[in-house]
Design a protein around this motif. Structure first.
Motif, PDB file in Angstrom:
ATOM      1  N   PHE A 119       0.828  -1.213   0.000  1.00  0.00           N
ATOM      2  CA  PHE A 119       0.000   0.000   0.000  1.00  0.00           C
ATOM      3  C   PHE A 119       0.862   1.262   0.000  1.00  0.00           C
ATOM      4  N   ARG A 120       1.924   1.272   0.801  1.00  0.00           N
ATOM      5  CA  ARG A 120       2.779   2.464   0.853  1.00  0.00           C
ATOM      6  C   ARG A 120       3.413   2.752  -0.510  1.00  0.00           C
ATOM      7  N   LEU A 121       3.906   1.703  -1.173  1.00  0.00           N
ATOM      8  CA  LEU A 121       4.565   1.897  -2.468  1.00  0.00           C
ATOM      9  C   LEU A 121       3.569   2.223  -3.567  1.00  0.00           C
ATOM     10  N   ALA A 122       2.381   1.613  -3.514  1.00  0.00           N
ATOM     11  CA  ALA A 122       1.359   1.925  -4.521  1.00  0.00           C
ATOM     12  C   ALA A 122       0.880   3.367  -4.387  1.00  0.00           C
ATOM     13  N   ALA A 123       0.905   3.907  -3.171  1.00  0.00           N
ATOM     14  CA  ALA A 123       0.518   5.302  -2.983  1.00  0.00           C
ATOM     15  C   ALA A 123       1.473   6.247  -3.702  1.00  0.00           C
ATOM     16  N   VAL A 124       2.729   5.813  -3.864  1.00  0.00           N
ATOM     17  CA  VAL A 124       3.744   6.633  -4.535  1.00  0.00           C
ATOM     18  C   VAL A 124       3.813   6.324  -6.029  1.00  0.00           C
ATOM     19  N   HIS A 125       3.828   5.040  -6.374  1.00  0.00           N
ATOM     20  CA  HIS A 125       4.087   4.620  -7.758  1.00  0.00           C
ATOM     21  C   HIS A 125       2.838   4.198  -8.531  1.00  0.00           C
ATOM     22  N   GLN A 126       1.679   4.230  -7.890  1.00  0.00           N
ATOM     23  CA  GLN A 126       0.402   3.803  -8.461  1.00  0.00           C
ATOM     24  C   GLN A 126       0.257   2.279  -8.555  1.00  0.00           C
ATOM     25  N   CYS A 127       1.346   1.553  -8.439  1.00  0.00           N
ATOM     26  CA  CYS A 127       1.246   0.100  -8.381  1.00  0.00           C
ATOM     27  C   CYS A 127       2.441  -0.449  -7.621  1.00  0.00           C
ATOM     28  N   ALA A 128       2.246  -1.615  -6.991  1.00  0.00           N
ATOM     29  CA  ALA A 128       3.328  -2.286  -6.268  1.00  0.00           C
ATOM     30  C   ALA A 128       3.021  -3.778  -6.265  1.00  0.00           C
ATOM     31  N   VAL A 129       3.958  -4.559  -6.785  1.00  0.00           N
ATOM     32  CA  VAL A 129       3.744  -5.995  -6.977  1.00  0.00           C
ATOM     33  C   VAL A 129       4.812  -6.774  -6.217  1.00  0.00           C
ATOM     34  N   ALA A 130       4.384  -7.682  -5.343  1.00  0.00           N
ATOM     35  CA  ALA A 130       5.318  -8.494  -4.568  1.00  0.00           C
ATOM     36  C   ALA A 130       6.021  -9.503  -5.477  1.00  0.00           C
ATOM     37  N   SER A 131       7.320  -9.677  -5.248  1.00  0.00           N
ATOM     38  CA  SER A 131       8.090 -10.626  -6.054  1.00  0.00           C
ATOM     39  C   SER A 131       9.278 -11.117  -5.248  1.00  0.00           C
ATOM     40  N   VAL A 132       9.844 -12.241  -5.669  1.00  0.00           N
ATOM     41  CA  VAL A 132      11.058 -12.768  -5.036  1.00  0.00           C
ATOM     42  C   VAL A 132      12.061 -13.178  -6.107  1.00  0.00           C
ATOM     43  N   ARG A 133      13.339 -13.199  -5.726  1.00  0.00           N
ATOM     44  CA  ARG A 133      14.404 -13.611  -6.626  1.00  0.00           C
ATOM     45  C   ARG A 133      14.375 -15.134  -6.799  1.00  0.00           C
ATOM     46  N   LEU A 134      14.858 -15.595  -7.926  1.00  0.00           N
ATOM     47  CA  LEU A 134      14.958 -17.034  -8.163  1.00  0.00           C
ATOM     48  C   LEU A 134      16.099 -17.616  -7.349  1.00  0.00           C
ATOM     49  N   LYS A 135      15.888 -18.802  -6.807  1.00  0.00           N
ATOM     50  CA  LYS A 135      16.939 -19.497  -6.073  1.00  0.00           C
ATOM     51  C   LYS A 135      17.700 -20.471  -6.967  1.00  0.00           C
TER      52      LYS A 135
END
Length: 223
Positions: free
Chosen positions: A121-137
């Motif tokens: 929510f905090r990042l979407a308030a700034v960038h209009q979108c925020a998507v959770a992701s993780v690096r490949l192991k």
């Protein structure tokens, strides 16, 4: 003025890969149906968040029975799903009046943390979108019919939910004609011309789709 925060929780799974007659979102995990754990994660983040639960209409009766069984009375808006995830999310968005921020989340990701929800929510308030992701192991290779090729895994991310957007942005994106190749909300937004901002999710934020996932989720909850 505070921005209104919504969560659309999409739960249309059938339990096929998990080899269950009961839809996977209703399977019990650590004493509660998976879906209830997911909803509670968002209420732990904020007691004032507005939750829209999207279920197949045929599952309404099962959900209501489970709520009665587990004395689950948290307020939410129940919306019927469509024939696809795209249609279900669009139906969920139709329940939002006005603007704000909306986190779209898989009903079978019950281990999402308050920190991840809050960051989205905090990042979407700034960038209009925020998507959770993780690096490949693991190492990855690209394949075609005849050959394989090693790829630089640092250039890739595994995408999770929540995927959080300014409401008008994602609502307008979902006005497009449905394209089965667009498998998540970020893809729909990107197809409509928006830049997708990623942030660090968690390897514990698993999506429960197989019997093994259920075992892992149970172990993580006990931890």
């Amino acid at each position: 003025m505070n921005t209104t925060e919504y969560a659309i929780i999409v739960a249309g799974g059938k339990g096929t890969r998990i080899k269950s007659k009961l839809p996977k979102q209703f399977l019990e995990l650590h004493g509660l149906p998976i879906l209830m754990h997911t909803i509670l994660a968002f209420y732990r983040y904020s007691s004032s968040i507005k939750i829209i639960l999207v279920l197949p209409e045929d599952d309404f009766e099962t959900w209501e029975a489970l709520c009665k069984k587990h004395n689950f009375s948290h307020p939410l808006i129940l919306q019927k799903g469509g024939d696809s995830r795209f249609q279900s999310v669009k139906n969920g968005l139709a329940k939002i009046e006005g603007d704000g921020l909306v986190a779209i989340h898989d009903g079978v990701r019950p281990l999402v943390s308050e920190d991840i929800i809050g960051a989205s929510f905090r990042l979407a308030a700034v960038h209009q979108c925020a998507v959770a992701s993780v690096r490949l192991k693991d190492s990855i290779r690209m394949t075609d019919q005849d050959n394989t090729k090693a790829m630089d895994r640092s250039r890739f991310r595994l995408i999770q939910t929540p995927q959080t957007f300014q409401v008008d942005l994602i609502r307008q994106a979902y006005e497009m004609k449905e394209d089965p190749s667009l498998t998540d909300d970020a893809s729909v937004a990107e197809h409509s011309g928006h830049i997708i901002s990623l942030f660090e999710g968690s390897y514990e934020n698993i999506k429960i789709t197989t019997p093994e996932d259920l075992i892992v989720a149970e172990a993580l909850m006990k931890k």
